[in-house]
Design a protein around this motif. Structure first.
Motif, PDB file in Angstrom:
ATOM      1  N   ASP A  78      -3.885  46.541  58.558  1.00  9.77           N
ATOM      2  CA  ASP A  78      -4.090  45.277  59.268  1.00  9.77           C
ATOM      3  C   ASP A  78      -3.160  45.324  60.478  1.00  9.77           C
ATOM      4  OD1 ASP A  78      -3.702  42.556  60.192  1.00  9.77           O
ATOM      5  OD2 ASP A  78      -4.580  41.855  58.318  1.00  9.77           O
ATOM      6  N   ASP A  79      -3.729  45.213  61.670  1.00  4.77           N
ATOM      7  CA  ASP A  79      -2.951  45.381  62.903  1.00  4.77           C
ATOM      8  C   ASP A  79      -1.866  44.332  63.088  1.00  4.77           C
ATOM      9  OD1 ASP A  79      -4.454  47.582  63.549  1.00  4.77           O
ATOM     10  OD2 ASP A  79      -5.831  46.500  64.876  1.00  4.77           O
ATOM     11  N   ARG A  82       3.082  45.769  60.335  1.00  2.00           N
ATOM     12  CA  ARG A  82       3.492  47.161  60.442  1.00  2.00           C
ATOM     13  C   ARG A  82       4.492  47.498  59.339  1.00  2.00           C
ATOM     14  NH1 ARG A  82       4.594  47.996  66.976  1.00  2.00           N
ATOM     15  NH2 ARG A  82       2.482  47.403  67.680  1.00  2.00           N
TER      16      ARG A  82
END
Length: 331
Positions: A78-79, A82
């Motif tokens: 999921d962008d 991180r």
């Protein structure tokens, strides 16, 4: 990353559940999912119900319970997240229809996560957890419906529990005069330390309610339901606001319409589980600021990951005061 992790698992066989620790394999996240190494969790009444064969919380077994967790992202597809990000998960299907926070690791949809709010540690986030978020949501909704410190006294029922203790502390911090109702005879010092100005016994608030009683409360946060909620409604002041947050005393409600049509009382339903993510961020920011209890540590008891079973049994018996945080791998 190691290939396995420990999880506290509830399994159901016939009409009984078995609780224990198991080794699980680390999952590969799919698109939109995030793997989190859990640092902290906490114990809620709902988690206790999840261990019962007919608790009404879990519908498919085996299940890792725990409706709250905070930790560090170990892998992400999921962008928005991180590796190394500190994140929190409360509510949605976590710990109910999806494996939850009583484990060293979890894999969840990114839509259920938010970044740790500034001003709160990962441990602080679990001191609040679902209970603190529910209390904050109740305060916010009551304020939006006209409650203000000058309106009069605010009653909190089930005040020594997680939601109740948080509500007492938050309301007192905002300048409200708080009356705390509890069934624990030894909780008075704890509650006055959180800011309660008066203490009511369970017997007082569970008396047979009249159709309309003496007007007393400008606001109320009820965590109990049943007869206590009925009594609370009958004693609300004109245009008083009552937030219903729980059912530790049962799901039933036998009341009349008189508080609503004669005094203009508002009964607000508070659901923190499916609260939209867009509303969560601003409220958690407020929890890190003006709603943060003056002494957050005084509400909290810490246990280790291996102490879960005993703590879950205790909360089901009504034996927990304040909040219980679980050190999974937290510093």
């Amino acid at each position: 990353m190691t290939q396995t992790y420990r999880a506290f698992v509830v399994r159901k066989e016939d009409d009984a559940t078995q609780l224990g620790y198991e080794e699980h394999h680390v999952p590969e996240p799919q698109d939109g999912e995030v793997v989190v190494r859990i640092a902290w969790s906490c114990v809620n009444y709902k988690d206790g119900l999840a261990t019962l064969p007919k608790g009404g919380v879990v519908r498919a077994w085996p299940r890792v319970p725990g409706v709250d967790m905070s930790g560090v992202v170990a892998a992400s597809r999921d962008d928005r997240f991180r590796e190394g990000d500190q994140v929190v998960c409360t509510g949605f299907d976590f710990g109910v229809n999806h494996d939850g926070g009583f484990a060293e690791l979890c894999c969840v949809p990114g839509d259920w996560l938010f970044h740790r709010p500034d001003g709160l540690s990962l441990r602080d986030c679990m001191t609040f957890g679902t209970a603190g978020f529910t209390a904050a949501l109740a305060v916010q909704q009551m304020e939006r419906n006209g409650l203000a410190p000058d309106n009069g006294e605010v009653l909190v029922t089930g005040a020594s529990g997680g939601v109740g203790s948080m509500a007492v502390a938050m309301l007192a911090k905002l300048g409200y005069r708080v009356a705390a109702a509890t069934g624990k005879t030894d909780a008075a010092t704890f509650l006055t330390g959180l800011g309660a100005e008066s203490i009511l016994s369970r017997e007082e608030v569970s008396a047979e309610p009249r159709p309309i009683g003496k007007a007393r409360w400008a606001g109320a946060v009820d965590q109990v339901g049943g007869r206590i909620l009925a009594w609370t409604l009958s004693t609300m002041a004109y245009r008083g606001v009552c937030a219903s947050t729980g059912l530790t005393g049962g799901p039933g409600l036998q009341s009349t319409v008189f508080p609503f049509i004669l005094r203009g009382v508002s009964l607000l339903g508070i659901d923190s589980v499916m609260c939209p993510m867009a509303e969560r961020g601003p409220l958690w920011t407020r929890m890190a600021g003006e709603l943060r209890p003056s002494d957050l540590g005084s509400i909290t008891t810490e246990i280790g990951f291996d102490d879960l079973q005993a703590s879950l049994a205790t909360i089901l018996k009504g034996g927990v005061t304040g909040r219980t945080v679980v050190r999974v791998a937290g510093d």
